[in-house]
Design a protein around this motif. Structure first.
Motif, PDB file in Angstrom:
ATOM      1  N   ASP A  59       0.832  -1.204   0.000  1.00 35.85           N
ATOM      2  CA  ASP A  59       0.000   0.000   0.000  1.00 35.85           C
ATOM      3  C   ASP A  59       0.866   1.253   0.000  1.00 35.85           C
ATOM      4  OD1 ASP A  59      -1.985  -1.873   0.233  1.00 35.85           O
ATOM      5  OD2 ASP A  59      -2.918  -0.989   1.999  1.00 35.85           O
ATOM      6  N   VAL A  60       1.964   1.215   0.764  1.00 35.72           N
ATOM      7  CA  VAL A  60       2.867   2.363   0.807  1.00 35.72           C
ATOM      8  C   VAL A  60       3.566   2.536  -0.539  1.00 35.72           C
ATOM      9  CG1 VAL A  60       4.837   3.392   2.003  1.00 35.72           C
ATOM     10  CG2 VAL A  60       3.193   1.978   3.285  1.00 35.72           C
ATOM     11  N   ALA A  77      11.626   5.891   2.421  1.00 35.98           N
ATOM     12  CA  ALA A  77      12.078   6.328   3.744  1.00 35.98           C
ATOM     13  C   ALA A  77      11.216   7.486   4.243  1.00 35.98           C
ATOM     14  CB  ALA A  77      13.543   6.742   3.684  1.00 35.98           C
ATOM     15  N   GLU A  78      10.868   8.410   3.357  1.00 34.40           N
ATOM     16  CA  GLU A  78       9.997   9.522   3.751  1.00 34.40           C
ATOM     17  C   GLU A  78       8.626   9.009   4.172  1.00 34.40           C
ATOM     18  OE1 GLU A  78       7.780  13.430   1.769  1.00 34.40           O
ATOM     19  OE2 GLU A  78       9.171  12.234   0.561  1.00 34.40           O
ATOM     20  N   ALA A  79       8.054   8.097   3.366  1.00 34.91           N
ATOM     21  CA  ALA A  79       6.723   7.577   3.670  1.00 34.91           C
ATOM     22  C   ALA A  79       6.718   6.776   4.968  1.00 34.91           C
ATOM     23  CB  ALA A  79       6.228   6.715   2.507  1.00 34.91           C
ATOM     24  N   VAL A  80       7.730   5.951   5.179  1.00 32.07           N
ATOM     25  CA  VAL A  80       7.791   5.134   6.389  1.00 32.07           C
ATOM     26  C   VAL A  80       8.001   6.014   7.619  1.00 32.07           C
ATOM     27  CG1 VAL A  80       9.165   3.401   7.618  1.00 32.07           C
ATOM     28  CG2 VAL A  80       8.511   3.018   5.237  1.00 32.07           C
ATOM     29  N   GLY A  81       8.811   7.055   7.475  1.00 39.21           N
ATOM     30  CA  GLY A  81       8.993   7.989   8.588  1.00 39.21           C
ATOM     31  C   GLY A  81       7.684   8.635   9.002  1.00 39.21           C
ATOM     32  N   ILE A 116      -5.751   5.098   3.903  1.00 41.03           N
ATOM     33  CA  ILE A 116      -4.737   5.824   4.658  1.00 41.03           C
ATOM     34  C   ILE A 116      -3.658   6.272   3.680  1.00 41.03           C
ATOM     35  CG2 ILE A 116      -3.144   5.769   6.610  1.00 41.03           C
ATOM     36  CD1 ILE A 116      -6.032   5.264   7.424  1.00 41.03           C
ATOM     37  N   HIS A 117      -3.305   7.554   3.728  1.00 37.65           N
ATOM     38  CA  HIS A 117      -2.309   8.104   2.808  1.00 37.65           C
ATOM     39  C   HIS A 117      -1.121   8.626   3.613  1.00 37.65           C
ATOM     40  CE1 HIS A 117      -5.302   7.919  -0.420  1.00 37.65           C
ATOM     41  NE2 HIS A 117      -6.157   8.418   0.446  1.00 37.65           N
ATOM     42  N   THR A 118       0.077   8.208   3.214  1.00 34.70           N
ATOM     43  CA  THR A 118       1.279   8.644   3.928  1.00 34.70           C
ATOM     44  C   THR A 118       1.915   9.885   3.321  1.00 34.70           C
ATOM     45  OG1 THR A 118       2.645   7.161   2.579  1.00 34.70           O
ATOM     46  CG2 THR A 118       1.822   6.305   4.690  1.00 34.70           C
TER      47      THR A 118
END
Length: 416
Positions: A335-336, A384-388, A408-410
């Motif tokens: 999804d990410v 890395a930005e999205a997971v952070g 859900i949007h990161t």
């Protein structure tokens, strides 16, 4: 040993579940996700039980592993970073009890766990007397929840029952459609033998902590996977020996229960209220103002988990009971990746990129929750930005309702 467990699962023999849900593919996905302990699901189904007997061999006390030849075949197509990860199996089944109590129809789902095939056979003989176990891997039985618990306990040492996805409107013990207000109403004189509750996709421990009557229960989360790729979308983290009875002790005492990884509850199918056919989605306050009636068609709204929690809550959100295990909200890695690439999570581009990330960085749950962001950035700066943002809860939420998953949007801008 610290490990992820996913003990709510279904086979190819369960209604509305993937024909790919066999032991080999479930093991493949468990390794890729980083799940060490899996529930077999569906052990009441004769064909699936036969497969469990022939494909699994004893491992640690009360646990099983895939037969060596099958295990080698599974490992052959996995990247080296996850190919040899241990996967163990616990004998489990989800049972639906349907009965009448207090002038209402009750439909409650439960997870039953047993440490050996002899106990499974004895349990199945009881259920076979009241239901055709070959119809569905998730059997429906005409008996009360209390009597199912008694039947489970009769199987001896190690047998235990966990109420499943406790807030789901139609099938949860606290569900708005056919559930109860307290566990005592449901399980009666045997309530003391219930010690753990499954949160379900539309709730998390933070929501459940608003109900003080649940403080003494261990909270667990599992995927309820209907197909192999969604193994591990929710897990319970243990820090114990890899042993059926060590897991059971952790659930009874809390010692060794390290917490859960959760869906964002807003991503679940029943988080807020609404009526999907009419495109109506409402928060609890709006539902109360409308008297629970759909403003489009005039029919009764499906009251979701958030409303139901508020109905039973006796303290505000944001407080945790003393000694409660923690939790974190995550999203499945595809999804990410899908949001980063701007395509659907089931697309070939997402599959290829996720394969590349797992080969380079390791299992998905470690990427999402544990790996240093610098290591992720070396492979994918956008990831890395999205997971952070995900780890910090900096996400945008469109809540699910009436059977419709939320989103859900990161990387979308945060709403005010």
């Amino acid at each position: 040993m610290r490990f992820h467990a996913d003990l709510h699962m279904h086979s190819r023999y369960a209604y509305a579940c993937s024909k790919n849900s066999d032991l080999e593919q479930l093991t493949w996905w468990a390794r890729r996700k980083g799940v060490t302990l899996m529930g077999t699901g569906d052990f009441t189904h004769p064909a699936w039980l036969d497969r469990l007997r022939t494909a699994l061999v004893p491992a640690e006390p009360g646990l099983f592993r895939l037969r060596d030849d099958l295990d080698r075949e599974v490992s052959r197509t996995l990247p080296g970073s996850v190919a040899s990860a241990p996967v163990r199996w616990m004998l489990t089944v989800e049972v639906s009890t349907v009965y009448s109590q207090g002038g209402r129809s009750r439909k409650i789902h439960h997870l039953v766990h047993l440490p050996g095939f002899e106990q499974v056979e004895a349990f199945n003989r009881v259920l076979a007397g009241i239901a055709d176990l070959g119809v569905d891997g998730r059997p429906t039985v005409r008996m009360s929840a209390r009597d199912l618990l008694e039947t489970t306990l009769a199987q001896g040492e190690g047998a235990y029952l966990v109420p499943a996805h406790v807030w789901t409107p139609w099938f949860g013990v606290f569900g708005s459609k056919s559930g109860f207000d307290t566990l005592e109403e449901c399980f009666g004189d045997l309530t003391e033998h219930v010690f753990a509750l499954e949160t379900g996709l539309s709730a998390d421990p933070g929501m459940m902590w608003q109900v003080s009557g649940l403080d003494g229960y261990r909270l667990v989360s599992y995927s309820d996977a209907h197909s192999p790729p969604i193994v591990g979308r929710e897990t319970t983290v243990f820090d114990t020996y890899l042993d059926y009875f060590a897991v059971l002790r952790a659930l009874r005492s809390g010692d060794g229960l390290a917490g859960t990884t959760e869906f964002f509850p807003e991503a679940g199918k029943y988080h807020v209220d609404g009526h999907r056919k009419c495109g109506v989605r409402l928060d609890p306050e709006e539902t109360r103002k409308l008297g629970g009636v759909c403003p489009v068609c005039g029919r009764t709204l499906t009251v979701g988990v958030q409303s139901r929690v508020e109905d039973l809550a006796d303290r505000p959100a944001g407080r945790s009971p003393r000694g409660a295990a923690g939790f974190r909200n995550l999203l499945p890695l595809p999804d990410v990746v899908a949001e980063i690439l701007g395509v659907g999570p089931k697309s070939k581009k997402v599959a290829a990129e996720t394969d590349r990330l797992v080969a380079a960085l390791g299992p998905e749950l470690a990427i999402l929750g544990d790996l240093p962001l610098g290591d992720i950035a070396a492979c994918s700066p956008r990831l890395a930005e999205a997971v952070g943002r995900l780890r910090n809860g900096e996400v945008t939420k469109d809540p699910g309702y009436d059977g419709e998953f939320g989103r859900i949007h990161t990387l979308a801008p945060m709403r005010p």
